[in-house]
Design a protein around this motif. Sequence first.
Motif, PDB file in Angstrom:
ATOM      1  N   PHE A 101       0.808  -1.219   0.000  1.00 31.76           N
ATOM      2  CA  PHE A 101       0.000   0.000   0.000  1.00 31.76           C
ATOM      3  C   PHE A 101       0.845   1.275   0.000  1.00 31.76           C
ATOM      4  CE2 PHE A 101      -3.186  -3.075   1.634  1.00 31.76           C
ATOM      5  CZ  PHE A 101      -4.056  -2.968   0.563  1.00 31.76           C
ATOM      6  N   ASP A 102       2.147   1.148   0.271  1.00 33.00           N
ATOM      7  CA  ASP A 102       3.035   2.306   0.064  1.00 33.00           C
ATOM      8  C   ASP A 102       3.054   2.694  -1.406  1.00 33.00           C
ATOM      9  OD1 ASP A 102       3.580   2.122   2.737  1.00 33.00           O
ATOM     10  OD2 ASP A 102       5.759   2.089   2.515  1.00 33.00           O
ATOM     11  N   GLY A 103       2.727   1.729  -2.278  1.00 33.78           N
ATOM     12  CA  GLY A 103       2.678   2.030  -3.706  1.00 33.78           C
ATOM     13  C   GLY A 103       1.642   3.084  -4.062  1.00 33.78           C
ATOM     14  N   LEU A 104       0.665   3.314  -3.194  1.00 33.32           N
ATOM     15  CA  LEU A 104      -0.334   4.363  -3.441  1.00 33.32           C
ATOM     16  C   LEU A 104       0.312   5.747  -3.433  1.00 33.32           C
ATOM     17  CD1 LEU A 104      -3.200   3.037  -1.133  1.00 33.32           C
ATOM     18  CD2 LEU A 104      -3.124   2.916  -3.630  1.00 33.32           C
ATOM     19  N   LEU A 105       1.447   5.879  -2.772  1.00 37.17           N
ATOM     20  CA  LEU A 105       2.121   7.173  -2.633  1.00 37.17           C
ATOM     21  C   LEU A 105       3.251   7.361  -3.638  1.00 37.17           C
ATOM     22  CD1 LEU A 105       2.449   7.205   1.274  1.00 37.17           C
ATOM     23  CD2 LEU A 105       0.575   8.115  -0.117  1.00 37.17           C
ATOM     24  N   TYR A 106       3.520   6.348  -4.444  1.00 35.02           N
ATOM     25  CA  TYR A 106       4.659   6.400  -5.370  1.00 35.02           C
ATOM     26  C   TYR A 106       4.373   7.334  -6.543  1.00 35.02           C
ATOM     27  CZ  TYR A 106       8.009   4.926  -8.927  1.00 35.02           C
ATOM     28  OH  TYR A 106       8.973   4.910  -9.900  1.00 35.02           O
ATOM     29  N   HIS A 107       5.421   8.049  -6.983  1.00 33.39           N
ATOM     30  CA  HIS A 107       5.387   8.862  -8.200  1.00 33.39           C
ATOM     31  C   HIS A 107       6.562   8.464  -9.084  1.00 33.39           C
ATOM     32  CE1 HIS A 107       2.704  11.314  -5.811  1.00 33.39           C
ATOM     33  NE2 HIS A 107       2.534  12.178  -6.784  1.00 33.39           N
ATOM     34  N   ASP A 108       6.308   8.318 -10.377  1.00 30.91           N
ATOM     35  CA  ASP A 108       7.440   8.108 -11.283  1.00 30.91           C
ATOM     36  C   ASP A 108       8.209   9.426 -11.400  1.00 30.91           C
ATOM     37  OD1 ASP A 108       6.304   9.802 -13.295  1.00 30.91           O
ATOM     38  OD2 ASP A 108       5.142   8.125 -14.066  1.00 30.91           O
ATOM     39  N   PRO A 109       9.421   9.407 -11.969  1.00 32.31           N
ATOM     40  CA  PRO A 109      10.238  10.624 -11.981  1.00 32.31           C
ATOM     41  C   PRO A 109       9.548  11.844 -12.591  1.00 32.31           C
ATOM     42  CG  PRO A 109      11.572   8.736 -12.573  1.00 32.31           C
ATOM     43  CD  PRO A 109      10.158   8.236 -12.501  1.00 32.31           C
ATOM     44  N   THR A 110       8.779  11.651 -13.645  1.00 38.19           N
ATOM     45  CA  THR A 110       8.120  12.780 -14.293  1.00 38.19           C
ATOM     46  C   THR A 110       7.061  13.399 -13.386  1.00 38.19           C
ATOM     47  OG1 THR A 110       8.483  11.835 -16.489  1.00 38.19           O
ATOM     48  CG2 THR A 110       6.765  13.515 -16.295  1.00 38.19           C
ATOM     49  N   SER A 111       6.203  12.547 -12.805  1.00 34.69           N
ATOM     50  CA  SER A 111       5.144  13.089 -11.957  1.00 34.69           C
ATOM     51  C   SER A 111       5.708  13.628 -10.647  1.00 34.69           C
ATOM     52  CB  SER A 111       4.072  12.034 -11.682  1.00 34.69           C
ATOM     53  OG  SER A 111       4.607  10.953 -10.942  1.00 34.69           O
ATOM     54  N   LEU A 112       6.818  13.070 -10.168  1.00 34.61           N
ATOM     55  CA  LEU A 112       7.442  13.598  -8.955  1.00 34.61           C
ATOM     56  C   LEU A 112       8.017  14.994  -9.213  1.00 34.61           C
ATOM     57  CD1 LEU A 112       8.254  13.242  -6.039  1.00 34.61           C
ATOM     58  CD2 LEU A 112      10.290  11.991  -6.801  1.00 34.61           C
ATOM     59  N   ALA A 113       8.619  15.185 -10.370  1.00 32.63           N
ATOM     60  CA  ALA A 113       9.141  16.515 -10.716  1.00 32.63           C
ATOM     61  C   ALA A 113       8.003  17.532 -10.796  1.00 32.63           C
ATOM     62  CB  ALA A 113       9.896  16.451 -12.040  1.00 32.63           C
ATOM     63  N   ALA A 114       6.868  17.107 -11.347  1.00 30.39           N
ATOM     64  CA  ALA A 114       5.713  17.996 -11.438  1.00 30.39           C
ATOM     65  C   ALA A 114       5.172  18.323 -10.047  1.00 30.39           C
ATOM     66  CB  ALA A 114       4.626  17.341 -12.291  1.00 30.39           C
ATOM     67  N   PHE A 115       5.167  17.343  -9.158  1.00 30.41           N
ATOM     68  CA  PHE A 115       4.714  17.562  -7.783  1.00 30.41           C
ATOM     69  C   PHE A 115       5.626  18.566  -7.084  1.00 30.41           C
ATOM     70  CE2 PHE A 115       3.289  14.974  -3.767  1.00 30.41           C
ATOM     71  CZ  PHE A 115       2.689  16.122  -3.253  1.00 30.41           C
ATOM     72  N   ASP A 116       6.932  18.390  -7.249  1.00 37.02           N
ATOM     73  CA  ASP A 116       7.899  19.328  -6.678  1.00 37.02           C
ATOM     74  C   ASP A 116       7.644  20.754  -7.171  1.00 37.02           C
ATOM     75  OD1 ASP A 116       9.781  18.374  -4.791  1.00 37.02           O
ATOM     76  OD2 ASP A 116      10.751  17.175  -6.341  1.00 37.02           O
ATOM     77  N   ALA A 117       7.456  20.862  -8.484  1.00 35.10           N
ATOM     78  CA  ALA A 117       7.243  22.196  -9.073  1.00 35.10           C
ATOM     79  C   ALA A 117       5.962  22.827  -8.547  1.00 35.10           C
ATOM     80  CB  ALA A 117       7.189  22.069 -10.597  1.00 35.10           C
ATOM     81  N   ALA A 118       4.919  22.021  -8.374  1.00 33.59           N
ATOM     82  CA  ALA A 118       3.650  22.551  -7.862  1.00 33.59           C
ATOM     83  C   ALA A 118       3.804  23.052  -6.435  1.00 33.59           C
ATOM     84  CB  ALA A 118       2.582  21.468  -7.934  1.00 33.59           C
ATOM     85  N   ALA A 119       4.562  22.325  -5.625  1.00 32.80           N
ATOM     86  CA  ALA A 119       4.779  22.755  -4.241  1.00 32.80           C
ATOM     87  C   ALA A 119       5.596  24.039  -4.182  1.00 32.80           C
ATOM     88  CB  ALA A 119       5.479  21.640  -3.459  1.00 32.80           C
ATOM     89  N   ARG A 120       6.665  24.103  -5.000  1.00 33.42           N
ATOM     90  CA  ARG A 120       7.515  25.295  -4.984  1.00 33.42           C
ATOM     91  C   ARG A 120       6.779  26.540  -5.452  1.00 33.42           C
ATOM     92  NH1 ARG A 120      11.320  21.791  -7.292  1.00 33.42           N
ATOM     93  NH2 ARG A 120      10.858  22.700  -9.329  1.00 33.42           N
ATOM     94  N   SER A 121       5.931  26.368  -6.445  1.00 31.37           N
ATOM     95  CA  SER A 121       5.243  27.526  -7.028  1.00 31.37           C
ATOM     96  C   SER A 121       3.913  27.825  -6.352  1.00 31.37           C
ATOM     97  CB  SER A 121       5.009  27.295  -8.528  1.00 31.37           C
ATOM     98  OG  SER A 121       4.139  26.177  -8.727  1.00 31.37           O
ATOM     99  N   GLY A 122       3.463  26.923  -5.479  1.00 32.73           N
ATOM    100  CA  GLY A 122       2.171  27.134  -4.837  1.00 32.73           C
ATOM    101  C   GLY A 122       1.018  26.996  -5.811  1.00 32.73           C
ATOM    102  N   ASN A 123       1.139  26.071  -6.742  1.00 36.52           N
ATOM    103  CA  ASN A 123       0.103  25.853  -7.759  1.00 36.52           C
ATOM    104  C   ASN A 123      -1.053  25.070  -7.127  1.00 36.52           C
ATOM    105  OD1 ASN A 123      -1.478  24.948  -9.918  1.00 36.52           O
ATOM    106  ND2 ASN A 123       0.273  24.825 -11.303  1.00 36.52           N
ATOM    107  N   THR A 124      -2.059  25.806  -6.696  1.00 31.57           N
ATOM    108  CA  THR A 124      -3.180  25.191  -5.975  1.00 31.57           C
ATOM    109  C   THR A 124      -3.892  24.141  -6.820  1.00 31.57           C
ATOM    110  OG1 THR A 124      -3.516  27.184  -4.657  1.00 31.57           O
ATOM    111  CG2 THR A 124      -5.363  25.635  -4.797  1.00 31.57           C
ATOM    112  N   ARG A 125      -4.115  24.436  -8.093  1.00 27.05           N
ATOM    113  CA  ARG A 125      -4.827  23.488  -8.953  1.00 27.05           C
ATOM    114  C   ARG A 125      -4.048  22.177  -9.092  1.00 27.05           C
ATOM    115  NH1 ARG A 125      -7.605  25.464 -14.417  1.00 27.05           N
ATOM    116  NH2 ARG A 125      -8.865  26.440 -12.775  1.00 27.05           N
ATOM    117  N   ALA A 126      -2.729  22.282  -9.252  1.00 29.28           N
ATOM    118  CA  ALA A 126      -1.914  21.077  -9.389  1.00 29.28           C
ATOM    119  C   ALA A 126      -1.888  20.278  -8.090  1.00 29.28           C
ATOM    120  CB  ALA A 126      -0.500  21.447  -9.819  1.00 29.28           C
ATOM    121  N   LEU A 127      -1.801  20.966  -6.956  1.00 29.64           N
ATOM    122  CA  LEU A 127      -1.807  20.275  -5.669  1.00 29.64           C
ATOM    123  C   LEU A 127      -3.166  19.611  -5.423  1.00 29.64           C
ATOM    124  CD1 LEU A 127       0.131  22.861  -3.461  1.00 29.64           C
ATOM    125  CD2 LEU A 127       0.995  20.757  -4.503  1.00 29.64           C
ATOM    126  N   GLN A 128      -4.205  20.269  -5.859  1.00 29.57           N
ATOM    127  CA  GLN A 128      -5.537  19.675  -5.769  1.00 29.57           C
ATOM    128  C   GLN A 128      -5.618  18.411  -6.624  1.00 29.57           C
ATOM    129  OE1 GLN A 128      -8.949  22.463  -5.403  1.00 29.57           O
ATOM    130  NE2 GLN A 128      -9.712  21.456  -7.250  1.00 29.57           N
TER     131      GLN A 128
END
Length: 274
Positions: free
Chosen positions: A160-187
């Motif tokens: 069930f830890d696999g539910l939290l996994y991100h491949d490299p592309t989606s992890l980079a996008a998650f990082d960018a959303a957090a840094r920029s405060g992109n509410t829609r992406a975080l949603q």
Amino acid sequence: MSISPPSATPLTYSVVSNSSELAAQTRAFASQTFKAVASEYLAFRREYYHEANPSLATLPSAHAEIRKSELALLIESVLRLTPQVVKSIPLVGGFLKHLQRVADMHSIAEEERTALHNLTIGFLHGIQGGIQPWYMEWLLTSAHNLSGISNLDYYLEFPFDGLLYHDPTSLAAFDAAARSGNTRALQGEIERLAARLTEALRNPVGVQPRLAFTGPDSDHRRFTFDLKTAAALGLLAYLIAVEVRVLTRPQHVETPRSAQAPLPAQLRTQVVDD
């Protein structure tokens, strides 16, 4: 509905830049998502914990039931029918361990139930009253930690830890959303996790085998694993059949006699009688 917060988790990755506004901006979205996932979670409690009236305010009662798929039941039957003489064959040992792992993968016991419970309760608290920045930071930290897993058998132990996994592309996008405060992406991250949690809550036994192959090259690893499973089942079925034939064969066998011709008279004084 209200739930108690989990204990604080130390963070190792970037904080959400719009943390002061995130909860307020996502309150309506989070409320709908909370209700949907909470409903599935309570249904999970009724089905897998056998609680008539589960509540988000109470912990589920531990119990020893192990829910198994048809494949797990089949494998356990094969293992049970395998004679000890077959199990003692060196080649068979590795196949037996593999099949036991397959049976475990297609079963859900207390450890797996608890893991799914904890993930869901954390999710619900993390979006209560809006998406909480600390929860997004925890998700991001967990995703980074999981991206560094080198032993890909990890997800066989913690599916069930696999539910939290991100491949490299989606992890980079998650990082960018957090840094920029992109509410829609975080949603969108919350929507994705809500969908995966819902699927797992509805059918945890069925979801586990897929999650067990989370990570790079997952399709190839699963294909190879399934081939080994088929080979192990085929080999054991053959060996069991052979052993059954041996055990059911008539046990009385006449002692064979020598087919030599009678000794010539010239040799009778030269040989020792049997």
